[in-house]
Design an enzyme around this catalytic site. Sequence first.
Site, PDB file in Angstrom:
ATOM      1  N   GLU A  40       0.854  -1.320   0.449  1.00  0.00           N
ATOM      2  CA  GLU A  40       0.157  -0.019  -0.393  1.00  0.00           C
ATOM      3  C   GLU A  40       1.511   1.172  -0.145  1.00  0.00           C
ATOM      4  O   GLU A  40       1.944   1.161   0.833  1.00  0.00           O
ATOM      5  CB  GLU A  40      -1.372   0.275   1.309  1.00  0.00           C
ATOM      6  CG  GLU A  40      -1.969   1.490   1.153  1.00  0.00           C
ATOM      7  CD  GLU A  40      -3.010   1.243   2.326  1.00  0.00           C
ATOM      8  OE1 GLU A  40      -3.806   1.837   2.218  1.00  0.00           O
ATOM      9  OE2 GLU A  40      -2.105   0.901   3.735  1.00  0.00           O
ATOM     10  N   LYS A 112      -9.887   2.274  -2.194  1.00  0.00           N
ATOM     11  CA  LYS A 112      -9.835   2.026  -1.017  1.00  0.00           C
ATOM     12  C   LYS A 112     -11.764   2.311  -0.477  1.00  0.00           C
ATOM     13  O   LYS A 112     -11.598   3.135  -0.023  1.00  0.00           O
ATOM     14  CB  LYS A 112      -9.027   1.917  -0.133  1.00  0.00           C
ATOM     15  CG  LYS A 112      -8.971   1.688   1.326  1.00  0.00           C
ATOM     16  CD  LYS A 112      -7.515   1.642   2.006  1.00  0.00           C
ATOM     17  CE  LYS A 112      -7.581   1.815   2.917  1.00  0.00           C
ATOM     18  NZ  LYS A 112      -6.474   1.980   3.651  1.00  0.00           N
ATOM     19  N   CYS A 149      -5.627  -2.544   2.966  1.00  0.00           N
ATOM     20  CA  CYS A 149      -5.706  -2.765   4.292  1.00  0.00           C
ATOM     21  C   CYS A 149      -6.575  -3.009   4.475  1.00  0.00           C
ATOM     22  O   CYS A 149      -6.849  -4.333   5.206  1.00  0.00           O
ATOM     23  CB  CYS A 149      -4.285  -1.544   4.538  1.00  0.00           C
ATOM     24  SG  CYS A 149      -3.633  -1.563   6.177  1.00  0.00           S
TER      25      CYS A 149
END
Length: 290
Positions: A40, A112, A149
């Site tokens: 990331e 995300k 994540c």
Amino acid sequence: MKVALIQQKFHGSKEATNQRTIELIREAAEGGAELVVCQELHQTQYFCQSEDTKFFDLANEWEEDVKFWGHVAKQKGVVLVTSLFEKRADGLYHNTAFVYEKDGSIAGKYRKMHIPDDPGFYEKFYFTPGDLGFEPIETSVGKLGLLVCWDQWYPEAARLMALRGAKILIYPTAIGWFESDSSEEKSRQLEAWVAVQRGHAVANGLPVVSVNRVGFEEDDSGVMDGIKFWGNSFVFGAQGEELFRADSESEECYIVDVDMKRSEEVRRIWPFLRDRRIDEYQNLTKRFID
């Protein structure tokens, strides 16, 4: 399929870090990897340790960054997963993963969806939640269920990717310890992180790849004590079997063989998707059942 995990640290500047990333991608290509996954926000430091408007400038060159990594993918002849700071409009930013085909073209992108706001991980200050949904990205190596994540803690995200036909779940990640935590707490956090993602593999009958960074990064504001990123990048097979797990220190290109046909075998003996009681799950769309 040979999958390469690029676990690395920040080298003090975007230019130096990118150069090291390219070296590791070259190792991956030379080792026969077809799919290469970066961690990331791999171009820069993890800047979300504090809330500072100066860090929005890191997204100013995002369009050039997109072209840059497309060129790298083409040059090395790999399907490449990158993680970039996207400036969508003035004051509107996303934490976005871009996937490139072997010819350098953009296969797709994922913004995300789940955005954390914890001490040392102030991502809500920087990132707008994604609006592209949980859509796998079609590539020459299969449909990639790409998440990022904080998404890794949510079984709903993994499930929706699986239900849309993803053949593998991929999590570029930046997570670590605070040095002030006890060794027992550090162990609990790390093993919980591994366990929940291993569960996604088992529950969905899919291989899972998670790539995390390493190294200590200070908090520029001096408020926090910095983060020691814990590495431990890993690959689990479709039955939750551990295929690979890195250590917490090494900066390496790890190449792992993943049997992409095993999902069909596992789902035949463990037909979890078949036995889901979809007629009873309506309340999953509620925040809490009072």
